[in-house]
Design an enzyme around this catalytic site. Structure first.
Site, short mmCIF file in Angstrom:
data_model
loop_
_atom_site.label_atom_id
_atom_site.label_comp_id
_atom_site.label_asym_id
_atom_site.label_seq_id
_atom_site.Cartn_x
_atom_site.Cartn_y
_atom_site.Cartn_z
N ASP A 25 -5.87 -14.73 82.40
CA ASP A 25 -5.30 -15.41 83.56
C ASP A 25 -4.10 -14.61 84.09
OD1 ASP A 25 -5.45 -18.22 85.06
OD2 ASP A 25 -3.34 -17.88 84.61
N TYR A 47 3.11 -17.62 91.39
CA TYR A 47 2.21 -17.69 92.55
C TYR A 47 2.98 -17.52 93.86
CZ TYR A 47 -1.19 -19.51 89.23
OH TYR A 47 -2.04 -19.66 88.16
N HIS A 51 -13.08 -21.17 82.26
CA HIS A 51 -11.96 -20.24 82.43
C HIS A 51 -11.16 -20.05 81.14
CE1 HIS A 51 -8.66 -18.28 84.61
NE2 HIS A 51 -7.82 -19.08 84.00
#
Length: 281
Positions: free
Chosen positions: A97, A204, A261
């Site tokens: 990730d 982010y 994921h």
């Protein structure tokens, strides 16, 4: 568990094994070094000293203020500082990730010598840019746009004792039994620390604000690369893996059907077998 000074920050560090061959494991959002709990014993048994830090802003690691503090260059500096602090002769970078976003950039920019790169469920930046032009990936990336809002994401993910952090694991997992309450509590409690969610989400925000810094130049990676990909990833489409081999001199891709994921936590036996076989190459 101990603290390690590296650069300007103090990192909360899970450490196991001995020697000058370092396996540095980088977690993602909204995880911790705990996400490597199944891989650490394997790596130690294979003769690696393992460092699994909580990345900046996570857990007990220092939490600098401001979006700028989470610029990709700062994150790369952290990895370089950790490697330098380790004194290791060889470094194997293993990442998932957000940790894998950092790891790709680290290898492409050749910031420190590596003997190998293991990537789990994050695409190489150039194929990812291609996929972002497609509706399927844009739709899957909705949360990245949500995270650009001020304060609202922190409120949403922090309310009800970080219920949405727990749901991030259980909701995306295929085998939900592997994420019982005692596991998701560890992540939720860490995210509930003062300032933690803002720091985590600032990764982010910084990537969005400084998108030009996320470019990959030629994108070439000269060290051997293993990519392990859970095919039931709802945040990243399977098309993201296509073309990765064009940028890697030595590349192996292993796709795991029926795995989400959270690949190294949801399929630890399969991931460990793949990793062990690749290390034996």
């Amino acid at each position: 568990m101990r603290w390690q000074q590296a650069g300007d920050l103090s990192f909360e560090l899970a450490e196991a094994g001995k020697g000058d061959r370092l396996a540095l494991c980088l977690h993602g959002f909204p995880e911790l070094h705990y996400s490597w709990r199944f891989q650490i014993p394997l790596l130690v048994a294979r003769g690696w000293r393992v460092w699994a830090p909580n990345l900046r802003g996570y857990g007990g690691t220092d939490r600098p203020d401001g979006v700028d503090a989470y610029h990709i260059d700062r994150l790369l500096e952290d990895v370089a500082a950790l490697i330098d602090a380790s004194g290791a002769r060889e470094v194997l970078l293993i990442a998932h990730d957000w940790g894998a976003i950092i790891a790709w950039q680290f290898a492409i920019r050749n910031i420190r010598p590596l003997v190998g790169l293991v990537i789990m469920n994050v695409p190489h930046p150039i194929p990812f840019r291609r996929e972002l032009r497609k509706w399927a990936q844009l739709r899957a990336s909705w949360y990245v746009f949500f995270f650009q809002l001020p304060r609202l994401p922190e409120w949403a993910f922090g309310r009800q004792h970080a219920r949405m952090i727990r749901r991030a694991f259980v909701g995306m997992a295929v085998d939900k039994s592997l994420f019982p309450r005692d596991v998701t509590d560890i992540y939720a409690e860490a995210a509930s620390r003062p300032g933690a969610l803002t720091a985590m989400i600032n990764y982010y925000r910084a990537a969005f604000r400084f998108v030009s810094a996320m470019t990959a130049g030629s994108g070439k990676v000269d060290v051997p690369v293993l990519m392990i990909w859970g095919e039931e990833d709802t945040a990243l489409t399977i098309g993201c893996v296509d073309g990765t081999e064009e940028y890697c001199a030595d590349f192996r891709l292993v796709r795991l059907p029926g795995v989400s994921h959270w690949v190294q936590q949801e399929a630890p036996e399969k991931v460990n077998a793949i990793l062990e076989d690749w290390l034996d190459r």
